[in-house]
Scaffold this active site. Structure first.
Site, mmCIF file in Angstrom:
data_model
loop_
_atom_site.group_PDB
_atom_site.id
_atom_site.type_symbol
_atom_site.label_atom_id
_atom_site.label_comp_id
_atom_site.label_asym_id
_atom_site.label_seq_id
_atom_site.Cartn_x
_atom_site.Cartn_y
_atom_site.Cartn_z
ATOM 1 N N LYS A 1 -4.510 59.407 -4.069
ATOM 2 C CA LYS A 1 -5.628 58.932 -3.240
ATOM 3 C C LYS A 1 -6.829 59.817 -3.556
ATOM 4 O O LYS A 1 -6.964 60.917 -3.041
ATOM 5 C CB LYS A 1 -5.253 59.055 -1.760
ATOM 6 N N GLU B 1 -3.898 73.112 -0.546
ATOM 7 C CA GLU B 1 -4.948 73.932 -1.167
ATOM 8 C C GLU B 1 -6.228 73.649 -0.408
ATOM 9 O O GLU B 1 -6.810 72.570 -0.552
ATOM 10 C CB GLU B 1 -5.088 73.564 -2.648
ATOM 11 N N CYS C 1 -13.989 75.658 -4.728
ATOM 12 C CA CYS C 1 -13.207 76.267 -3.643
ATOM 13 C C CYS C 1 -13.166 77.787 -3.784
ATOM 14 O O CYS C 1 -13.123 78.503 -2.792
ATOM 15 C CB CYS C 1 -11.803 75.684 -3.620
ATOM 16 N N GLU D 1 -17.276 78.026 5.517
ATOM 17 C CA GLU D 1 -17.432 77.551 4.143
ATOM 18 C C GLU D 1 -18.597 76.559 4.094
ATOM 19 O O GLU D 1 -18.608 75.561 4.813
ATOM 20 C CB GLU D 1 -16.147 76.851 3.691
HETATM 21 P P1 NAD Z 1 -11.750 66.579 2.722
HETATM 22 O O1 NAD Z 1 -10.712 67.340 3.447
HETATM 23 O O2 NAD Z 1 -12.821 65.920 3.506
HETATM 24 O O3 NAD Z 1 -11.090 65.410 1.852
HETATM 25 C C1 NAD Z 1 -10.090 65.678 0.888
HETATM 26 C C2 NAD Z 1 -9.281 64.423 0.690
HETATM 27 O O4 NAD Z 1 -8.564 64.166 1.892
HETATM 28 C C3 NAD Z 1 -10.115 63.176 0.415
HETATM 29 O O5 NAD Z 1 -9.449 62.353 -0.512
HETATM 30 C C4 NAD Z 1 -10.155 62.506 1.780
HETATM 31 O O6 NAD Z 1 -10.356 61.117 1.716
HETATM 32 C C5 NAD Z 1 -8.774 62.826 2.295
HETATM 33 N N1 NAD Z 1 -8.617 62.754 3.752
HETATM 34 C C6 NAD Z 1 -9.555 62.893 4.718
HETATM 35 N N2 NAD Z 1 -9.003 62.711 5.940
HETATM 36 C C7 NAD Z 1 -7.692 62.477 5.734
HETATM 37 C C8 NAD Z 1 -6.589 62.230 6.608
HETATM 38 N N3 NAD Z 1 -6.723 62.158 7.933
HETATM 39 N N4 NAD Z 1 -5.367 62.050 6.058
HETATM 40 C C9 NAD Z 1 -5.190 62.118 4.719
HETATM 41 N N5 NAD Z 1 -6.199 62.332 3.852
HETATM 42 C C10 NAD Z 1 -7.436 62.510 4.348
HETATM 43 O O7 NAD Z 1 -12.323 67.573 1.637
HETATM 44 P P2 NAD Z 1 -13.552 67.336 0.660
HETATM 45 O O8 NAD Z 1 -14.785 67.500 1.470
HETATM 46 O O9 NAD Z 1 -13.310 66.114 -0.134
HETATM 47 O O10 NAD Z 1 -13.393 68.569 -0.358
HETATM 48 C C11 NAD Z 1 -13.988 69.791 -0.176
HETATM 49 C C12 NAD Z 1 -12.991 70.777 0.388
HETATM 50 O O11 NAD Z 1 -11.889 70.922 -0.494
HETATM 51 C C13 NAD Z 1 -13.566 72.167 0.546
HETATM 52 O O12 NAD Z 1 -13.158 72.696 1.789
HETATM 53 C C14 NAD Z 1 -12.913 72.946 -0.594
HETATM 54 O O13 NAD Z 1 -12.795 74.319 -0.392
HETATM 55 C C15 NAD Z 1 -11.589 72.303 -0.682
HETATM 56 N N6 NAD Z 1 -10.994 72.545 -1.991
HETATM 57 C C16 NAD Z 1 -9.937 73.432 -2.084
HETATM 58 C C17 NAD Z 1 -9.381 73.716 -3.329
HETATM 59 C C18 NAD Z 1 -8.230 74.664 -3.457
HETATM 60 O O14 NAD Z 1 -7.558 74.611 -4.484
HETATM 61 N N7 NAD Z 1 -7.947 75.519 -2.490
HETATM 62 C C19 NAD Z 1 -9.876 73.101 -4.480
HETATM 63 C C20 NAD Z 1 -10.951 72.215 -4.344
HETATM 64 C C21 NAD Z 1 -11.486 71.944 -3.091
#
Ligand code: NAD
Length: 499
Positions: free
Chosen positions: A184, A259, A293, A391
């Site tokens: 997804k 992550e 991240c 963040e």
């Molecule tokens: P997000 O949490 O908004 O979304 C991530 C994914 O989760 C998307 O595909 C989204 O559609 C999905 N999602 C949202 N709500 C959901 C739910 N209720 N159930 C299941 N899936 C759901 O994050 P984002 O804004 O897309 O990404 C940025 C974040 O990701 C930042 O906090 C960043 O630090 C983190 N990140 C972490 C790493 C790591 O390896 N630690 C790497 C890259 C990004």
């Protein structure tokens, strides 16, 4: 003006289920915008529980054959995927850059990394041995050996930052381990994912082994986290969403790899190589538009160096080239989406009240539209400040002075996150002391942004649960089954009486 031409994009980006493109079951779509102008340039299928259910069924049907393929067979397929990614590197980079705002040069690097991820896990699966142990004396032993069994259909949920590369980082270990997947992707950046069907087909990945369901998190993502036919979820995204997904995993006893977010400190001591530290600080927080991240977004500088370092940093930040992502000279492009841009600007507003703005904080005058922000630096930032604690995920750096090692550690550990940390010092012993004292999953000493794919990747505290990379990715996607077998005259325990 964005001054860019639209890369080839389908009018609607479809799901990919059972080796076929598919519309959403109810025909719904979402708009997709271009971050340099915020204009809608395509649409993407808006999946929900029915689409996820179809995809899980297709993956389930592909499971027996894919799990039964030998590691060597699966590795050959992974190498072909890597080849297919490399052959499309320019197209992938152009799509990623257009859709997410990543500067084109950096997008090329990410496409290369995506291919490397497949090669890495092809190597891991063909070199990994399994465990065995013996107990008892010669001739009366019990041998215990472990076989790793593919766990089933893997649910992969990915964010919008460097989306294609992060998808490859999740797809490769799952496929190597023998698990078909339902992926997804993030709803804001589906364009690069629309190239997977062509890549997977060219590489000969059997139908149903990779399925892609687009849509929003609360609809498609949540349906995947809740689906009983998916025993494991590998999630990368924000801490808030991670917490929700982890709760769903608990309800269904799913294995979860999380992550999550970061607010990683960069600790610069007065004895550091100042040039190298400056380069690292500027690149570490502003590259990938600050949407990384592991961005070193919290700079801590030892007081004797503070004034000089801040002066030079401010000068460097002002010289970072902000521009359209398709321009080869651009170092920082537009932020991914208007909603995210507003969120980052809100942090800039609160930072102005909490600390001293010394660079950026506004849109560059030559870029009147799109989600552009000049590299932004706040100094004299107290630990209670929101911009210190939360963040931001954009090109925004906070700077705080410290006196001595103890305060450096204290400040480094003063947020809820624990993903990465960076230490700059010419004292090697001090570097190691800090590395041990800072609570984070990864620490770089006099280095940054270089990672051996075999090393564990992941965070502590609110930055996540579990580690990815190397054999850990295979462990996560398999169940260890132990077989105990009597060898020779070994006799298991028994009740007394009859011999
Ligand atoms: P997000 O949490 O908004 O979304 C991530 C994914 O989760 C998307 O595909 C989204 O559609 C999905 N999602 C949202 N709500 C959901 C739910 N209720 N159930 C299941 N899936 C759901 O994050 P984002 O804004 O897309 O990404 C940025 C974040 O990701 C930042 O906090 C960043 O630090 C983190 N990140 C972490 C790493 C790591 O390896 N630690 C790497 C890259 C990004």
């Amino acid at each position: 003006m964005s001054g860019r031409s639209t890369p080839p994009a389908p009018s609607v980006i479809a799901h990919w289920i059972g080796g076929e493109p598919a519309e959403a079951a109810d025909g719904r779509v979402l708009d997709v915008t271009d971050p340099a102008s915020n204009r809608v340039y395509t649409q993407v299928a808006r999946g929900g529980p029915a689409d996820v259910a179809r995809a899980v069924d297709a993956a389930g049907a592909a499971f027996p054959a894919w799990a039964a393929a030998s590691p060597q067979e699966r590795a050959r397929v992974l190498h072909r995927v890597a080849d297919a990614v490399e052959e499309r590197r320019e197209r992938l980079a152009a799509a990623e850059s257009y859709d997410s705002g990543l500067p084109i040069g950096q997008a090329r690097g990410q496409a290369h990394r995506a291919a490397e991820n497949f090669r890495h896990f092809a190597g891991v699966i063909t070199t990994l041995g399994e465990d065995a142990c013996r107990q008892g004396g010669a001739g009366a032993e019990q041998l215990s050996y472990v076989v790793r069994v593919p766990a089933g259909v893997a649910g992969l949920i990915t964010p919008w930052n460097t989306p294609f590369m992060l998808q490859s980082w999740k797809l490769a270990p799952a496929l190597a381990a023998g698990c078909p997947v339902v992926l997804k992707p993030a709803e804001w950046t589906p364009l690069s994912a629309s190239l997977w069907p062509e890549i997977l087909t060219a590489a000969g990945v059997p139908a149903g082994v990779v399925n892609i369901v687009h849509g929003t998190g609360p609809e498609a993502g949540q349906a995947l986290a809740d689906h009983p036919g998916v025993p494991l979820i590998s999630f990368t995204g924000s801490t808030a969403t991670g917490r929700r997904v982890l709760r769903s995993c608990a309800d269904h006893f799913k294995a979860a790899s999380m992550e999550l977010g970061g607010k990683s400190p960069v600790v610069v001591f007065a004895d550091a190589d100042v040039e190298a530290a400056l380069d690292a600080v500027v690149f570490g927080v502003f590259s990938l538009n600050g949407e990384r991240c592991t961005a070193g977004s919290r700079l801590l500088v030892e007081r004797p160096l503070y004034g000089e370092f801040v002066r030079r940093l401010t000068d460097r930040a002002a010289r970072v080239r902000v521009g359209p992502p398709s321009d080869a000279a651009t170092e920082v492009g537009p932020l991914v989406h208007a909603d995210h841009y507003r969120r980052v600007l809100e942090y800039v507003r609160s930072g102005r009240e909490e600390a001293r703005l010394v660079a950026g904080g506004e849109r560059p005058v030559h870029l009147p539209e799109g989600n552009y922000l000049r590299p932004t630096v706040f100094t004299d930032v107290p630990r209670e400040a929101r911009v210190f604690q939360e963040e931001i995920f954009g090109p925004v750096l906070t700077v705080t002075a410290f006196d001595g090692e103890d305060e450096a550690v204290d400040l480094a550990n003063a947020t809820r996150y624990g993903l990465a940390a960076y230490v700059w010092t010419s004292g090697l012993r001090r570097g190691h002391r800090l590395a041990h004292a800072i609570d984070s999953g990864m620490v770089w000493i006099n280095s940054h942004n270089v990672r051996d794919l075999r090393s564990p990747f992941g965070g502590t505290k609110a930055s996540g649960v579990g580690r990815e990379g190397g054999a850990r990715g295979i462990d996560f996607h398999t169940e260890a089954k132990t077989v105990h077998v009597a060898v020779g005259d070994a006799r298991p325990p028994r009740f007394g009486g009859t011999p």
